[in-house]
Design an enzyme around this catalytic site. Structure first.
Site, PDB file in Angstrom:
ATOM      1  N   MET A 153      81.423 -68.588  -3.005  1.00 30.88           N
ATOM      2  CA  MET A 153      80.652 -68.074  -4.169  1.00 30.88           C
ATOM      3  C   MET A 153      80.080 -66.621  -3.931  1.00 30.88           C
ATOM      4  O   MET A 153      78.823 -66.451  -3.927  1.00 30.88           O
ATOM      5  CB  MET A 153      79.452 -69.248  -4.843  1.00 30.88           C
ATOM      6  CG  MET A 153      80.205 -70.467  -4.958  1.00 30.88           C
ATOM      7  SD  MET A 153      79.243 -71.832  -5.051  1.00 30.88           S
ATOM      8  CE  MET A 153      79.488 -72.191  -3.165  1.00 30.88           C
ATOM      9  N   GLY A 161      77.712 -83.580  -1.727  1.00 26.99           N
ATOM     10  CA  GLY A 161      76.567 -83.153  -1.083  1.00 26.99           C
ATOM     11  C   GLY A 161      75.506 -84.258  -0.997  1.00 26.99           C
ATOM     12  O   GLY A 161      75.303 -84.892  -0.228  1.00 26.99           O
ATOM     13  N   ASP A 168      83.782 -80.626  -7.685  1.00 25.32           N
ATOM     14  CA  ASP A 168      82.489 -80.074  -6.751  1.00 25.32           C
ATOM     15  C   ASP A 168      81.389 -80.080  -7.673  1.00 25.32           C
ATOM     16  O   ASP A 168      81.342 -79.262  -8.693  1.00 25.32           O
ATOM     17  CB  ASP A 168      82.715 -78.761  -6.158  1.00 25.32           C
ATOM     18  CG  ASP A 168      81.669 -78.281  -5.487  1.00 25.32           C
ATOM     19  OD1 ASP A 168      80.824 -79.032  -4.844  1.00 25.32           O
ATOM     20  OD2 ASP A 168      81.846 -77.055  -4.780  1.00 25.32           O
ATOM     21  N   GLY A 169      80.655 -80.761  -7.574  1.00 26.05           N
ATOM     22  CA  GLY A 169      79.177 -80.869  -7.967  1.00 26.05           C
ATOM     23  C   GLY A 169      78.669 -82.326  -8.602  1.00 26.05           C
ATOM     24  O   GLY A 169      79.363 -82.651  -9.563  1.00 26.05           O
ATOM     25  N   GLY A 170      77.682 -82.905  -8.254  1.00 26.12           N
ATOM     26  CA  GLY A 170      77.314 -84.174  -8.823  1.00 26.12           C
ATOM     27  C   GLY A 170      78.172 -85.249  -8.709  1.00 26.12           C
ATOM     28  O   GLY A 170      78.049 -86.168  -9.365  1.00 26.12           O
ATOM     29  N   HIS A 220      83.126 -79.477   3.600  1.00 25.20           N
ATOM     30  CA  HIS A 220      83.018 -78.266   2.566  1.00 25.20           C
ATOM     31  C   HIS A 220      81.925 -77.296   2.956  1.00 25.20           C
ATOM     32  O   HIS A 220      81.025 -77.746   3.239  1.00 25.20           O
ATOM     33  CB  HIS A 220      82.887 -79.129   1.277  1.00 25.20           C
ATOM     34  CG  HIS A 220      82.812 -78.109  -0.105  1.00 25.20           C
ATOM     35  ND1 HIS A 220      84.073 -77.750  -0.564  1.00 25.20           N
ATOM     36  CD2 HIS A 220      81.869 -77.261  -0.797  1.00 25.20           C
ATOM     37  CE1 HIS A 220      83.734 -76.962  -1.544  1.00 25.20           C
ATOM     38  NE2 HIS A 220      82.459 -76.699  -1.644  1.00 25.20           N
ATOM     39  N   MET A 269      84.659 -76.937 -11.164  1.00 28.92           N
ATOM     40  CA  MET A 269      83.167 -77.031 -10.944  1.00 28.92           C
ATOM     41  C   MET A 269      82.655 -77.823 -11.894  1.00 28.92           C
ATOM     42  O   MET A 269      82.866 -77.637 -13.215  1.00 28.92           O
ATOM     43  CB  MET A 269      82.453 -75.517 -10.923  1.00 28.92           C
ATOM     44  CG  MET A 269      82.671 -74.623  -9.860  1.00 28.92           C
ATOM     45  SD  MET A 269      82.124 -75.444  -8.342  1.00 28.92           S
ATOM     46  CE  MET A 269      80.330 -75.756  -8.427  1.00 28.92           C
ATOM     47  N   HIS A 303      84.229 -72.322   0.347  1.00 28.27           N
ATOM     48  CA  HIS A 303      83.953 -72.294  -0.971  1.00 28.27           C
ATOM     49  C   HIS A 303      83.311 -70.896  -1.052  1.00 28.27           C
ATOM     50  O   HIS A 303      82.180 -70.723  -0.938  1.00 28.27           O
ATOM     51  CB  HIS A 303      83.493 -73.377  -1.556  1.00 28.27           C
ATOM     52  CG  HIS A 303      83.183 -73.288  -2.961  1.00 28.27           C
ATOM     53  ND1 HIS A 303      82.057 -74.206  -3.761  1.00 28.27           N
ATOM     54  CD2 HIS A 303      83.405 -72.303  -3.992  1.00 28.27           C
ATOM     55  CE1 HIS A 303      82.126 -73.782  -4.967  1.00 28.27           C
ATOM     56  NE2 HIS A 303      82.757 -72.694  -5.204  1.00 28.27           N
ATOM     57  N   ASP A 315      79.911 -73.912   1.863  1.00 28.53           N
ATOM     58  CA  ASP A 315      79.439 -73.187   0.616  1.00 28.53           C
ATOM     59  C   ASP A 315      78.965 -71.959   0.921  1.00 28.53           C
ATOM     60  O   ASP A 315      77.865 -72.107   1.533  1.00 28.53           O
ATOM     61  CB  ASP A 315      78.704 -74.049  -0.469  1.00 28.53           C
ATOM     62  CG  ASP A 315      79.003 -75.021  -0.938  1.00 28.53           C
ATOM     63  OD1 ASP A 315      80.038 -74.962  -1.725  1.00 28.53           O
ATOM     64  OD2 ASP A 315      78.791 -76.485  -0.964  1.00 28.53           O
ATOM     65  N   SER A 355      79.879 -81.973   1.620  1.00 30.64           N
ATOM     66  CA  SER A 355      79.026 -80.472   1.563  1.00 30.64           C
ATOM     67  C   SER A 355      78.108 -80.129   2.389  1.00 30.64           C
ATOM     68  O   SER A 355      77.059 -80.803   2.575  1.00 30.64           O
ATOM     69  CB  SER A 355      78.876 -79.961   0.190  1.00 30.64           C
ATOM     70  OG  SER A 355      78.246 -79.033   0.102  1.00 30.64           O
ATOM     71  N   GLY A 367      75.801 -72.849  -7.339  1.00 32.68           N
ATOM     72  CA  GLY A 367      74.550 -72.052  -6.797  1.00 32.68           C
ATOM     73  C   GLY A 367      73.742 -72.985  -6.148  1.00 32.68           C
ATOM     74  O   GLY A 367      72.800 -72.705  -5.441  1.00 32.68           O
ATOM     75  N   PHE A 368      73.788 -74.141  -6.490  1.00 35.39           N
ATOM     76  CA  PHE A 368      72.642 -75.282  -5.796  1.00 35.39           C
ATOM     77  C   PHE A 368      73.219 -76.644  -5.705  1.00 35.39           C
ATOM     78  O   PHE A 368      74.169 -76.893  -6.643  1.00 35.39           O
ATOM     79  CB  PHE A 368      71.261 -75.408  -6.923  1.00 35.39           C
ATOM     80  CG  PHE A 368      70.961 -74.139  -7.100  1.00 35.39           C
ATOM     81  CD1 PHE A 368      69.939 -73.668  -6.194  1.00 35.39           C
ATOM     82  CD2 PHE A 368      71.047 -73.226  -8.087  1.00 35.39           C
ATOM     83  CE1 PHE A 368      69.304 -72.359  -6.401  1.00 35.39           C
ATOM     84  CE2 PHE A 368      70.660 -71.960  -8.421  1.00 35.39           C
ATOM     85  CZ  PHE A 368      69.473 -71.445  -7.589  1.00 35.39           C
ATOM     86  N   GLY A 369      73.088 -77.325  -5.043  1.00 33.41           N
ATOM     87  CA  GLY A 369      73.343 -78.851  -4.633  1.00 33.41           C
ATOM     88  C   GLY A 369      72.409 -79.635  -5.498  1.00 33.41           C
ATOM     89  O   GLY A 369      71.634 -79.339  -6.071  1.00 33.41           O
ATOM     90  N   GLY A 370      72.964 -80.857  -5.603  1.00 30.32           N
ATOM     91  CA  GLY A 370      71.846 -81.874  -6.281  1.00 30.32           C
ATOM     92  C   GLY A 370      71.488 -81.604  -7.966  1.00 30.32           C
ATOM     93  O   GLY A 370      70.567 -82.199  -8.215  1.00 30.32           O
ATOM     94  N   MET A 393      77.137 -68.492  -0.431  1.00 30.22           N
ATOM     95  CA  MET A 393      76.554 -67.856  -1.451  1.00 30.22           C
ATOM     96  C   MET A 393      75.876 -66.676  -1.383  1.00 30.22           C
ATOM     97  O   MET A 393      75.126 -66.512  -0.026  1.00 30.22           O
ATOM     98  CB  MET A 393      75.383 -68.884  -2.230  1.00 30.22           C
ATOM     99  CG  MET A 393      76.125 -70.098  -2.317  1.00 30.22           C
ATOM    100  SD  MET A 393      74.659 -71.362  -2.714  1.00 30.22           S
ATOM    101  CE  MET A 393      75.775 -72.883  -3.160  1.00 30.22           C
TER     102      MET A 393
END
Ligand code: DX5
Ligand code: ZN
Length: 222
Positions: A68, A197, A175-177, A33, A137, A66, A35, A8, A142-145, A37
């Site tokens: 959002m 990411g 997607d995410g973590g 990827h 998801m 992606h 993102d 990402s 909305g946020f990485g990390g 937003m």
């Protein structure tokens, strides 16, 4: 199928994007990827068309865009024009989802639908046959990390079962973590596209982190 890795760009160094894109080009990553937003659908703003166009200029791998954003239909054509190969819209943002999906396909892009952590997989039953890809998801967008939500494993198994029934070729993205600790279990649960990411870009050797996600120990190749 062998799983795909989509680093990402949100976690890349925006002051030095070309360098990070070239790192991905040379790595074992399959896609990039991207993102988007809008500060409305999610409480954050990332970047828009000029940045995607700039990424496309150097990217040698397909862009997985992606969205959002609210009412994504307004911008699908422009995202195609600036370089999207696949377009992901959110179930929660599309009141006429079937029409939106057909439009993405007419543009010549891979059509994907994302669902937020609170949205049941069952709501995809009447659209799954029309999709190239779903995105589960595993954090709130909305946020990485952010911390991976454990319930995602069950959702991946459920969408995998639904895909066997209605659409065996479906790409199932998470997607995410995503990181080296959960990659094997995610693949076992049914994911075949992994977005990553922070676990890539915060690593001391991002290219090696990609290689690790692509070739985790214990995942048998078939
Ligand atoms: C979150 C984005 C993700 C994000 C993932 O809203 O959709 O693609 O970049 O970042 P990590 O892998 O750090 O959770
Ligand atoms: Zn994303």
């Amino acid at each position: 199928m062998n799983h795909l890795i989509a680093p990402s760009i949100l976690a890349a160094d925006f002051a030095n994007l070309q360098l990070d894109i070239e790192m991905i080009n040379k790595s074992e990553a399959d896609w990039m990827h991207v993102d988007i937003m809008d500060g409305m659908f999610v409480p954050n703003i990332s970047f828009g068309f000029p940045v995607v166009r700039a990424i496309k200029k150097y990217a040698k791998k397909p862009l997985d865009v992606h969205l959002m954003i609210v009412d994504p239909d307004r911008y699908l054509k422009e995202f195609k024009e600036v370089g999207a190969d696949g377009i992901i819209v959110h179930y929660e943002a599309c009141p006429n989802l079937h029409r939106t999906v057909q439009y993405i396909k007419e543009l010549g892009c891979r059509a994907a639908v994302a669902i937020n952590p609170h949205t049941p997989v069952a709501l995809l039953e009447d659209i799954i046959g029309d999709l190239d890809q779903v995105l589960i998801m595993s954090v709130n967008p909305g946020f990485g990390g952010q911390k991976f939500i454990e319930h995602t494993y069950k959702k991946l198994s459920d969408i995998k079962a639904m895909s066997r029934r209605y659409n065996p070729e479906l790409l199932i993205e998470v997607d995410g973590g995503v990181d080296e600790h959960n990659v094997e279990r995610l693949i076992e649960a049914g994911a075949n596209v992994l977005v990553a990411g922070n676990s890539v870009f915060s690593a001391s050797d991002p290219s090696a982190a990609i290689t690790h996600l692509k070739n985790p120990k214990g995942v048998s190749r078939s």
